[in-house]
Design an enzyme around this catalytic site. Structure first.
Site, short mmCIF file in Angstrom:
data_model
loop_
_atom_site.label_atom_id
_atom_site.label_comp_id
_atom_site.label_asym_id
_atom_site.label_seq_id
_atom_site.Cartn_x
_atom_site.Cartn_y
_atom_site.Cartn_z
N ASP A 1 -7.54 8.01 2.37
CA ASP A 1 -6.71 9.14 2.81
C ASP A 1 -7.03 10.43 2.06
OD1 ASP A 1 -5.47 8.19 0.50
OD2 ASP A 1 -3.52 7.82 1.44
N THR A 2 -7.29 10.33 0.75
CA THR A 2 -7.60 11.55 -0.01
C THR A 2 -8.91 12.19 0.48
OG1 THR A 2 -8.81 10.35 -1.72
CG2 THR A 2 -6.46 10.65 -2.08
N GLU B 1 -8.46 1.08 -8.27
CA GLU B 1 -8.50 0.19 -7.11
C GLU B 1 -9.52 0.71 -6.12
OE1 GLU B 1 -5.28 -0.04 -4.42
OE2 GLU B 1 -5.14 2.11 -4.20
N GLU C 1 -11.25 4.28 -6.55
CA GLU C 1 -10.32 5.14 -7.31
C GLU C 1 -10.45 4.94 -8.82
OE1 GLU C 1 -6.22 5.07 -5.92
OE2 GLU C 1 -6.93 4.34 -3.99
N ARG D 1 3.67 10.52 6.81
CA ARG D 1 2.64 11.55 6.88
C ARG D 1 2.39 11.87 8.35
NH1 ARG D 1 -2.65 9.38 4.82
NH2 ARG D 1 -1.46 8.92 2.96
N GLY E 1 2.00 3.08 -2.24
CA GLY E 1 3.06 3.16 -3.25
C GLY E 1 4.29 2.30 -2.95
N SER F 1 0.84 -1.19 0.00
CA SER F 1 0.00 0.00 0.00
C SER F 1 0.88 1.24 0.00
CB SER F 1 -0.93 -0.01 1.21
OG SER F 1 -0.18 -0.19 2.38
N1 LIG Z 1 -1.67 2.10 -14.40
C1 LIG Z 1 -1.38 3.30 -13.90
N2 LIG Z 1 -1.22 4.36 -14.74
C2 LIG Z 1 -0.90 5.58 -14.25
N3 LIG Z 1 -0.73 5.85 -12.95
C3 LIG Z 1 -0.87 4.85 -12.07
C4 LIG Z 1 -1.21 3.52 -12.49
N4 LIG Z 1 -1.28 2.74 -11.40
C5 LIG Z 1 -1.01 3.55 -10.33
N5 LIG Z 1 -0.77 4.80 -10.72
C6 LIG Z 1 -0.45 5.96 -9.84
O1 LIG Z 1 0.03 5.49 -8.60
C7 LIG Z 1 -0.90 5.80 -7.53
C8 LIG Z 1 -0.92 4.68 -6.51
O2 LIG Z 1 -1.34 3.47 -7.10
P1 LIG Z 1 -2.45 2.55 -6.46
O3 LIG Z 1 -2.71 1.44 -7.40
O4 LIG Z 1 -3.61 3.38 -6.07
O5 LIG Z 1 -1.67 1.97 -5.20
P2 LIG Z 1 -1.86 2.16 -3.61
O6 LIG Z 1 -2.62 0.95 -3.19
O7 LIG Z 1 -0.46 2.17 -3.09
O8 LIG Z 1 -2.63 3.42 -3.38
C9 LIG Z 1 -2.21 6.05 -8.25
O9 LIG Z 1 -3.08 6.85 -7.48
C10 LIG Z 1 -1.73 6.72 -9.53
O10 LIG Z 1 -1.38 8.07 -9.30
MG LIG Z 2 -4.48 3.97 -4.25
#
Ligand SMILES: Nc1ncnc2c1ncn2[C@@H]1O[C@H](COP(=O)(O)OP(=O)(O)O)[C@@H](O)[C@H]1O
Ligand SMILES: [Mg+2]
Length: 375
Positions: free
Chosen positions: A275-276, A268, A256, A353, A150, A148
Site C-alpha cells: 500500500d505504501t 515484515e 518493510e 481507506r 494493524g 493485517s
Molecule cells: N516492533 C515494533 N516497533 C515499533 N513499531 C512497530 C513494531 N511493529 C510494528 N510497528 C508499527 O506498526 C506498523 C504495522 O505493523 P506491521 O508489523 O507492519 O503490521 P501489518 O501487517 O498490519 O502492516 C509498522 O509499520 C510500524 O509502524
Molecule cells: Mg506492515
C-alpha cells in the site's frame, strides 16, 4: 491472451488489473462483496468467500487461469498449495503466500536466515504473554500472528495493560490460531518499504526505498525516495534479497524495515505490491503495479524507471455509510501537480481507506488530502 485470477479486489488489485489489461490480459477478480474496486475494471468477477477452500478451488477449476494472483492475506492458502500441485501457477509462489500470511512463520524464517529483527516471542494465553513481557520488557508491541492493517495490534507500556492488549489481539485475529507475537518496541528514526522485484530470467531489482508514516498500524502517508543513505539502502537490499530468494517465485515484494541510526531492522514482508507503494503511481514511469504485471508475465523491465520524487496520502472515511459523496476533490486538485485516485468502494466505515492523493511532496499531499471530506 493470459488469463489471471485475482483473489482479492481492493485498490491495489484495481491498479494491478489496469496494468494487466494494458498488457492484454483477461482478468477475473474475486472478493467477498460485489463491485469491489478491482472488479470495476475487470472482464469478469466472482463473489466468493476466500477463506472457504472449496469455493476457491471451484473458482480456479472453473476459470482455469494461467496465473493465480492473491491480493489479500485472508485466503485459505492450503488451496493455493493444492492448486500449485495440480500445475497452476501461484504468484509469487504458494509457499511465499502461505509463509507470509502468518507473522510467526515469516518471522521465524527471517530469524533462521540471520536477518536482524526486533526481539520477539510468541504467546498463546494471557499467562504466556505475561511471562514473555518479563523476558522482553516494556514497551512491547503485541500483534495477532494472523492479521493485517494493524488489526488487533497495540503498544503496551506497562504490565497493567497486558490483559487489555491480549483481549484486543484476540478480537482482531483471523483464522483459528490463538497466538500473538510480542515484539520489542523499536524506537526507529523512520521506516521504509523496499519494493523488491523478482524476475523469472533476470536479476532481482529494487525500487528506491519508500519512507512511510503509520497510525494505528495503518499507513497514512508515504514518500519516495526515503531519506535512507546509500549505505542503508544497500544493507536493506541485501537483506531483501536473502529473504525473497528464500521465498522464491516472481513478482513484486514489499519488504518493510525500521531504520535506527545505521541499523536496518527487518520487520515484515508482503508477497505483492504494497500500500505504501501507491506513491509509485506518481514517481515512477513503471509503477509497482506495472512492475508486478511485467514480472509475473515474464516481460523485461527497463532500468531507470524512477522519474521524480513524490508522496502519497490516504483519504479515510470517518463513519459507516452506504450513501455518501466526496467533497473537496476540486480543491485537492487545485494543488500543484496533485492527482487523486478514488477507489470506488461502495460503503464506508471508520478509518476505511477510500482514496489516495498523489503529489510532489508530503506537505502538498497532506494539504490536498485534508481538503477532501467524505460525507
Ligand atoms: N516492533 C515494533 N516497533 C515499533 N513499531 C512497530 C513494531 N511493529 C510494528 N510497528 C508499527 O506498526 C506498523 C504495522 O505493523 P506491521 O508489523 O507492519 O503490521 P501489518 O501487517 O498490519 O502492516 C509498522 O509499520 C510500524 O509502524
Ligand atoms: Mg506492515
Amino acid at each position: 491472451m493470459k488469463k489471471v485470477l485475482l483473489l482479492g479486489s481492493g485498490e491495489l488489485g484495481k491498479e494491478l488489473v489496469i496494468s494487466l489489461k494494458r498488457l492484454g490480459c483477461h482478468v477475473r477478480a474475486c472478493d467477498s462483496y460485489d463491485n469491489a474496486p478491482a472488479q470495476q475494471v475487470t472482464d469478469s468477477r466472482s463473489v466468493i468467500n476466500m477463506l472457504d477452500g472449496e469455493q476457491v478451488m471451484k473458482e480456479i477449476l472453473d476459470y482455469n487461469p494461467d496465473l493465480i494472483v492473491p491480493e489479500i492475506e485472508a485466503i485459505r492458502t492450503e488451496v493455493l498449495i493444492e492448486a500449485e500441485e495440480k500445475g497452476f501457477t501461484v504468484i509469487p509462489s504458494a509457499r511465499a503466500v502461505n509463509l507470509t500470511m502468518n507473522r510467526d512463520h515469516i518471522r521465524d524464517r527471517a530469524y533462521e536466515l540471520g536477518l536482524k529483527t526486533a526481539k520477539f516471542e510468541y504467546a498463546e494465553s494471557l499467562n504466556d504473554l505475561k511471562d514473555v513481557s518479563k523476558k522482553i520488557g516494556f514497551p512491547l508491541v503485541i500483534k495477532p500472528v494472523m492479521s493485517s492493517s494493524g488489526k488487533g495490534q497495540s503498544l503496551v507500556s506497562d504490565k497493567v495493560n497486558i490483559e487489555k492488549a491480549w483481549d484486543y489481539a484476540v478480537s482482531g485475529m483471523r483464522g483459528d490460531r490463538k497466538r500473538v507475537i510480542a515484539e520489542e518496541f523499536i524506537d526507529f528514526d523512520y521506516e521504509i518499504t523496499l519494493l523488491t522485484i523478482k524476475q523469472r530470467n533476470a536479476p532481482t531489482i529494487f525500487c528506491k526505498s519508500i519512507g512511510h508514516y503509520q497510525e494505528r498500524g495503518d499507513y497514512q502517508f508515504s514518500w519516495q525516495p526515503s531519506q535512507a543513505s546509500e549505505k542503508i539502502e544497500k544493507k536493506a537490499q541485501d537483506m531483501a534479497k536473502i529473504i525473497t530468494n528464500d521465498l522464491g517465485g516472481v513478482g513484486v515484494f514489499g519488504v518493510e524495515f525500521f531504520i535506527q541510526g545505521d541499523e536496518v531492522v527487518f520487520s515484515e514482508l508482503s508477497p505483492r505490491p504494497h500500500d505504501t507503494g501507491l506513491v509509485t503511481l506518481f514517481t515512477q514511469s513503471l509503477s509497482e503495479f506495472d512492475l508486478h504485471a511485467r514480472a509475473i508475465l515474464g516481460y523485461p523491465i527497463y532500468q531507470n524507471f524512477f522519474e521524480k520524487k513524490g508522496a502519497s496520502h490516504v483519504v479515510l472515511a470517518n463513519s459507516e455509510k452506504d450513501d455518501f459523496i466526496f467533497k473537496g476533490l476540486e480543491l485537492a486538485m487545485k494543488e500543484p501537480q496533485v492527482d487523486v485516485r478514488v477507489f470506488g468502494k461502495p460503503t464506508t466505515r471508520k478509518y476505511r481507506r477510500m482514496a489516495v492523493v498523489l503529489g510532489p511532496n508530503v506537505d502538498t499531499v497532506k494539504k490536498a488530502a485534508g481538503s477532501i471530506k467524505i460525507i
